[in-house]
Scaffold this motif. Structure first.
Motif, PDB file in Angstrom:
ATOM      1  N   MET A   1       0.824  -1.205   0.000  1.00 55.46           N
ATOM      2  CA  MET A   1       0.000   0.000   0.000  1.00 55.46           C
ATOM      3  C   MET A   1       0.859   1.255   0.000  1.00 55.46           C
ATOM      4  N   LEU A   2       1.996   1.207   0.738  1.00 56.35           N
ATOM      5  CA  LEU A   2       2.909   2.348   0.746  1.00 56.35           C
ATOM      6  C   LEU A   2       3.416   2.631  -0.658  1.00 56.35           C
ATOM      7  N   LEU A   3       3.695   1.554  -1.411  1.00 56.76           N
ATOM      8  CA  LEU A   3       4.154   1.731  -2.787  1.00 56.76           C
ATOM      9  C   LEU A   3       3.097   2.434  -3.629  1.00 56.76           C
ATOM     10  N   SER A   4       1.825   2.051  -3.447  1.00 57.17           N
ATOM     11  CA  SER A   4       0.740   2.699  -4.196  1.00 57.17           C
ATOM     12  C   SER A   4       0.644   4.182  -3.864  1.00 57.17           C
ATOM     13  N   ILE A   5       0.800   4.504  -2.584  1.00 59.14           N
ATOM     14  CA  ILE A   5       0.744   5.901  -2.168  1.00 59.14           C
ATOM     15  C   ILE A   5       1.889   6.689  -2.801  1.00 59.14           C
ATOM     16  N   LEU A   6       3.089   6.109  -2.792  1.00 59.07           N
ATOM     17  CA  LEU A   6       4.241   6.783  -3.390  1.00 59.07           C
ATOM     18  C   LEU A   6       4.057   6.959  -4.897  1.00 59.07           C
ATOM     19  N   GLN A   7       3.467   5.967  -5.552  1.00 63.73           N
ATOM     20  CA  GLN A   7       3.212   6.077  -6.991  1.00 63.73           C
ATOM     21  C   GLN A   7       2.242   7.209  -7.286  1.00 63.73           C
ATOM     22  N   ILE A   8       1.190   7.309  -6.472  1.00 71.06           N
ATOM     23  CA  ILE A   8       0.214   8.376  -6.670  1.00 71.06           C
ATOM     24  C   ILE A   8       0.865   9.745  -6.493  1.00 71.06           C
ATOM     25  N   ILE A   9       1.659   9.883  -5.426  1.00 70.02           N
ATOM     26  CA  ILE A   9       2.332  11.156  -5.178  1.00 70.02           C
ATOM     27  C   ILE A   9       3.291  11.491  -6.315  1.00 70.02           C
ATOM     28  N   GLY A  10       4.042  10.485  -6.774  1.00 67.80           N
ATOM     29  CA  GLY A  10       4.995  10.715  -7.852  1.00 67.80           C
ATOM     30  C   GLY A  10       4.338  11.067  -9.166  1.00 67.80           C
ATOM     31  N   LEU A  11       3.362  10.255  -9.568  1.00 71.68           N
ATOM     32  CA  LEU A  11       2.725  10.436 -10.876  1.00 71.68           C
ATOM     33  C   LEU A  11       1.798  11.646 -10.923  1.00 71.68           C
ATOM     34  N   GLN A  12       1.132  11.953  -9.809  1.00 73.30           N
ATOM     35  CA  GLN A  12       0.092  12.979  -9.841  1.00 73.30           C
ATOM     36  C   GLN A  12       0.504  14.309  -9.232  1.00 73.30           C
ATOM     37  N   LEU A  13       1.622  14.317  -8.495  1.00 73.97           N
ATOM     38  CA  LEU A  13       2.092  15.567  -7.903  1.00 73.97           C
ATOM     39  C   LEU A  13       3.490  15.942  -8.385  1.00 73.97           C
ATOM     40  N   VAL A  14       4.456  15.060  -8.169  1.00 70.11           N
ATOM     41  CA  VAL A  14       5.852  15.406  -8.448  1.00 70.11           C
ATOM     42  C   VAL A  14       6.104  15.576  -9.943  1.00 70.11           C
ATOM     43  N   LEU A  15       5.734  14.596 -10.748  1.00 69.37           N
ATOM     44  CA  LEU A  15       6.034  14.670 -12.181  1.00 69.37           C
ATOM     45  C   LEU A  15       5.286  15.797 -12.889  1.00 69.37           C
ATOM     46  N   PRO A  16       3.989  15.989 -12.662  1.00 72.66           N
ATOM     47  CA  PRO A  16       3.334  17.134 -13.317  1.00 72.66           C
ATOM     48  C   PRO A  16       3.992  18.464 -12.967  1.00 72.66           C
ATOM     49  N   ALA A  17       4.351  18.642 -11.691  1.00 71.98           N
ATOM     50  CA  ALA A  17       5.014  19.879 -11.281  1.00 71.98           C
ATOM     51  C   ALA A  17       6.347  20.039 -12.003  1.00 71.98           C
ATOM     52  N   ALA A  18       7.114  18.947 -12.102  1.00 70.54           N
ATOM     53  CA  ALA A  18       8.421  19.012 -12.760  1.00 70.54           C
ATOM     54  C   ALA A  18       8.282  19.316 -14.246  1.00 70.54           C
ATOM     55  N   PHE A  19       7.317  18.681 -14.911  1.00 69.24           N
ATOM     56  CA  PHE A  19       7.163  18.884 -16.354  1.00 69.24           C
ATOM     57  C   PHE A  19       6.665  20.300 -16.673  1.00 69.24           C
ATOM     58  N   ILE A  20       5.739  20.794 -15.881  1.00 71.25           N
ATOM     59  CA  ILE A  20       5.231  22.154 -16.110  1.00 71.25           C
ATOM     60  C   ILE A  20       6.332  23.175 -15.830  1.00 71.25           C
ATOM     61  N   PHE A  21       7.091  22.968 -14.752  1.00 68.47           N
ATOM     62  CA  PHE A  21       8.198  23.883 -14.439  1.00 68.47           C
ATOM     63  C   PHE A  21       9.253  23.860 -15.547  1.00 68.47           C
ATOM     64  N   SER A  22       9.553  22.672 -16.058  1.00 72.26           N
ATOM     65  CA  SER A  22      10.535  22.547 -17.139  1.00 72.26           C
ATOM     66  C   SER A  22      10.061  23.281 -18.391  1.00 72.26           C
ATOM     67  N   LEU A  23       8.781  23.184 -18.714  1.00 73.00           N
ATOM     68  CA  LEU A  23       8.247  23.901 -19.872  1.00 73.00           C
ATOM     69  C   LEU A  23       8.318  25.402 -19.639  1.00 73.00           C
ATOM     70  N   TRP A  24       7.967  25.830 -18.433  1.00 76.13           N
ATOM     71  CA  TRP A  24       7.976  27.259 -18.076  1.00 76.13           C
ATOM     72  C   TRP A  24       9.380  27.855 -18.238  1.00 76.13           C
ATOM     73  N   ARG A  25      10.409  27.091 -17.796  1.00 75.98           N
ATOM     74  CA  ARG A  25      11.787  27.591 -17.810  1.00 75.98           C
ATOM     75  C   ARG A  25      12.574  27.097 -19.014  1.00 75.98           C
ATOM     76  N   ILE A  26      11.908  26.724 -20.056  1.00 73.41           N
ATOM     77  CA  ILE A  26      12.548  26.103 -21.201  1.00 73.41           C
ATOM     78  C   ILE A  26      13.652  26.994 -21.777  1.00 73.41           C
ATOM     79  N   LYS A  27      14.736  26.354 -22.214  1.00 73.38           N
ATOM     80  CA  LYS A  27      15.853  27.062 -22.857  1.00 73.38           C
ATOM     81  C   LYS A  27      16.139  26.400 -24.200  1.00 73.38           C
TER      82      LYS A  27
END
Length: 301
Positions: A1-27
């Protein structure tokens, strides 16, 4: 269950934030690479928006990523609009472009699977929604395994798992509480979705403390209903211990209370499981002529 929670946090919080930030600061040195990165970011956000289990983090959190994506697109475009369409790339730039193209194809196919789950060519039976006191969330539902893990199992291929959202848009107070009363749906009254006969009834199994499960009796406390005007049997599972109000052989009316939502059987937390079978094969269910899929809401109050 801990793995499922970590997957949700990673896929739905961490990665979207990283991808949007990367697009925002694109070089980027050219418009083509900006377009490729933009396509990937949009396709990923679309995938997680449509297919993520948003009852864990809060149903309305998913709109945050759409809101943040809009200024990211605008500001990244301002940085790249004067650049040439294409430039000569070095080795690392080619690898980065190739990775983005592969990811576009992968998550593009995921989105195709998501959209394919919204409809079915098979004839569905129309039932009354069996819950009547709140905002209910479809956690598993649809005609593809990406949106509905039940779809891999023929008898339950159109099964629905339904939770209830609290005022914060979450299914429970906390990420994964052990107290069953912290789950919004626990103890809600279940109503018969049709007029017919109770073919099978089982009661008396205990409500389990998450994440305990009972794979030996996967339905837990349940009722199997033979509905009028169809040969299908409708199963309502994981009901609360000693809550079932009908007996085998009873004639039941649509809208009649039959029990309450519990956490018995092979389940990790309180929810309603409902599916229909005809000769051992799962058939689609509609409620008020609506075929429900993951992330659909049913508001009954």
């Amino acid at each position: 269950m801990l793995l499922s929670i970590l997957q949700i946090i990673g896929l739905q919080l961490v990665l979207p934030a990283a991808f949007i930030f990367s697009l925002w600061r694109i070089k980027s040195e050219n418009k083509l690479d900006w377009i490729i990165q933009l396509l990937f970011t949009v396709i990923y956000i679309m995938w997680i928006f449509l297919s993520g289990p948003w009852d864990w983090l809060g149903y309305y959190v998913r709109y945050v990523w759409v809101i943040l994506l809009i200024p990211a697109v605008f500001f990244s475009w301002k940085k790249t609009r004067s650049l040439p369409l294409r430039t000569t790339l070095n080795g690392s730039q080619k690898i980065t472009r190739g990775i983005h193209i592969v990811l576009i194809l992968v998550f593009g196919l995921y989105n195709v699977s998501v959209f394919s789950s919204y409809t079915t060519q098979e004839e569905a039976i129309d039932l009354m929604f069996p819950l009547q006191d709140g905002t209910y969330y479809v956690g598993q539902g649809g005609s593809s395994t990406q949106m509905n893990y039940h779809h891999a199992h023929e008898p339950q291929q159109y099964a629905l798992d339904i939770a209830k959202l609290n005022s914060f848009g979450s299914r429970a107070s906390g990420i994964y509480p052990k107290d069953l009363d912290q789950f919004a749906i626990y103890g809600d009254t279940l109503y018969s979705p049709c007029t017919g006969e109770a073919m099978e009834v089982r009661d008396g199994l205990p409500d389990l403390t998450p994440p305990e499960m009972n794979p030996e009796q996967p339905e837990g406390n349940y009722a199997a209903l033979a509905c009028e005007d169809t040969d299908a049997i409708v199963y309502i599972a994981h009901m609360q211990e000693n809550s079932i109000m009908i007996q085998e052989g009873d004639t039941i009316q649509k809208g009649q209370p039959i029990g309450t939502v519990g956490n018995s059987g092979n389940t990790t937390e309180p929810h309603l499981h409902i599916h229909a079978e005809e000769e051992g094969v799962g058939i689609p269910i509609k409620f008020d002529d609506q075929f429900l899929t993951r992330n659909d809401l049913v508001r009954t109050n």
